[in-house]
Design an enzyme around this catalytic site. Structure first.
Site, PDB file in Angstrom:
ATOM      1  N   ARG A   1       0.790  -1.099   0.059  1.00 16.24           N
ATOM      2  CA  ARG A   1       0.054  -0.134   0.214  1.00 16.24           C
ATOM      3  C   ARG A   1       0.960   1.207   0.085  1.00 16.24           C
ATOM      4  NH1 ARG A   1      -2.440   3.371   5.086  1.00 16.24           N
ATOM      5  NH2 ARG A   1      -3.842   4.617   3.619  1.00 16.24           N
TER       6      ARG A   1
ATOM      7  N   HIS B   1      -8.255   6.867   0.032  1.00 14.47           N
ATOM      8  CA  HIS B   1      -9.055   5.556   0.449  1.00 14.47           C
ATOM      9  C   HIS B   1      -9.479   5.061  -0.946  1.00 14.47           C
ATOM     10  CE1 HIS B   1     -10.829   7.423   4.307  1.00 14.47           C
ATOM     11  NE2 HIS B   1     -10.153   6.542   4.545  1.00 14.47           N
TER      12      HIS B   1
ATOM     13  N   ARG C   1     -10.473  14.272  13.013  1.00 12.09           N
ATOM     14  CA  ARG C   1     -10.261  15.217  11.973  1.00 12.09           C
ATOM     15  C   ARG C   1     -11.514  16.096  11.847  1.00 12.09           C
ATOM     16  NH1 ARG C   1      -7.964  11.437   7.432  1.00 12.09           N
ATOM     17  NH2 ARG C   1      -7.303   9.884   8.967  1.00 12.09           N
TER      18      ARG C   1
END
Ligand code: ADP
Length: 399
Positions: free
Chosen positions: A92, A181, A242
């Site tokens: 990733r 994402h 956040r």
């Protein structure tokens, strides 16, 4: 094919060994506190489900990677007899900038480009590179692939990714919406399109990835056309800790009132805001739901603001795509919190979505249609699986 999926953070290394065809997971675990004292590797013995932990001194990612290999080859707990059984490694990688619109086999040129994007993701890309380096050293000759969080969103049109600041900043510094994402939005939207059974080009899907970090993506004709995270993963929805989008001028105001510098401000917006900052309780929706049940008004405010921020984005994306066929919920909150899904979907009755409350309330972490059979627009829970998506991309590339 047996694919080792690696996800490196600055002090962590998560791994899974997956069969890309059967989806079987042979091994999974996590190294924590790499480069810090008291590092350990925690892993699951898949055959028995037993969880084990070993304290190992891990001064760097290379030592952590060796610890993973030792666990994989362990005569009792191991998943393979020899490293030759592992066909490829999929990493990733958080930021691919404008260089990568799909996953790639890693070579020197790819490594240089990932390095060039480190400026855009200073906490993530350098860590991802450490994982690649460790793997090249300890598993030489095994093909490695990079799967980027940003790649799926590279199809966004210019009007969606550009910010309303002088164009020269895009030209000079590549300041634009990138979105994140992407592996999850791609995986879930593909499944949604499969469910719809329409030609890909005619499918309009909105994916709500609601976890600790949260983002929503409009997928038109199988392509990301807009997404809520921006230049960084701080933009868009209110999230666990956040803030999501705020009026940028608030920053100067807080800086003056609280005598804070830029790092302090970003720390505030990234770590102390969102659902945590609003509720004063927790960033976890299980705690928020419990707080609401106890009558805590700030928990209720955090829940309502989170859902409202999702409603406004979804509404915007329906308009942007001039329609929608399916709205999908995924990740920790999206897959498990029936109240969030019900609250969000209540505002889309005008589209022809009727919630099947019974199915919605009973759905946790599994795929289900949560709209009624006669709903014009469908609503689904579709569990995400980023590791499997990375394994599939990797297998496809090295075949
Ligand atoms: P990440 O933090 O990597 O985004 P997840 O997608 O797993 O991870 O999301 C984690 C979040 O999902 C938790 O912080 C919590 O808010 C939420 N969550 C997990 N399980 C539940 C549950 N049963 N009910 C409500 N929310 C849940």
């Amino acid at each position: 094919m047996k694919i080792l999926v690696i996800n490196c953070g600055s002090t962590t290394l998560k791994y899974q060994l997956i069969d890309s065809e059967t989806e079987e997971v042979f091994a999974k675990g996590l190294c924590e506190r790499i480069g810090i004292a008291d590092a350990d590797i925690a892993y699951t013995v898949m055959a028995t489900g037993e969880k084990k932990e070993k304290k190992i001194d891990m001064p760097d990612h290379s030592v952590a990677f060796q610890a993973v290999i030792d666990v994989l080859l362990d005569p009792v707990d191991g998943a393979v007899k020899s490293l030759d059984e592992i066909d490829a490694v999929g990493h990733r990688v958080v930021h691919g900038g404008e260089y990568f619109n799909s996953s790639v086999v890693i070579d020197d040129d790819v490594i240089e480009k990932i390095k060039a994007c480190s400026d855009l993701a200073p906490l993530h890309n350098p860590a991802n590179l450490l994982g690649i380096e460790a793997c090249s050293k300890l598993m030489p000759g095994v093909p490695q692939c990079a799967v980027f969080d940003t790649a799926f969103h590279q199809t966004m049109p210019e009007k969606a990714y550009i910010y309303g600041i002088p164009f020269s900043y895009y030209e000079k510094y590549k300041i634009r919406r990138y979105g994140f994402h992407g592996t999850s939005h791609s995986f879930v939207s593909k499944r949604a399109i499969e469910i719809l059974g329409k030609p890909v080009e005619e499918s309009k899907v909105i994916v709500c990835h609601l976890g600790g970090g949260a983002s929503i993506t409009a997928v038109d004709g199988g392509k990301s056309v807009d997404t809520s995270m921006g230049f960084t993963p701080l933009d868009g929805l209110i999230m666990g800790t956040r803030s999501g989008s705020v009026d940028p001028a608030i920053l100067q105001y807080i800086a003056e009132k609280e005598n804070m510098d830029v790092n302090g401000l970003l720390n505030l917006l990234n770590k102390k805001s969102g659902v945590q900052g609003l509720s004063g309780i927790s960033s976890d929706f299980r705690d928020i739901d419990a707080g609401i049940a106890e009558g805590n008004p700030r928990a209720k405010l955090a829940f309502d603001s989170f859902c409202y921020s999702a409603i406004k984005l979804i509404g915007g994306y329906v308009a942007a795509m001039n329609g929608v066929d399916l709205i999908a919920f995924t990740a920790g909150i999206g897959e498990n919190d029936a109240k969030v899904r019900a609250t969000v979907l209540k505002n889309f009755g005008y589209l022809g979505i009727t919630l099947d409350e019974e199915v919605n309330n009973a759905t946790h972490g599994k795929e289900a249609m949560i709209s009624t059979a006669d709903s014009k627009v469908k609503a689904y829970v579709i569990p995400t699986n980023e590791e499997l998506a990375i394994a599939r991309d990797t297998a496809h590339l090295v075949k």
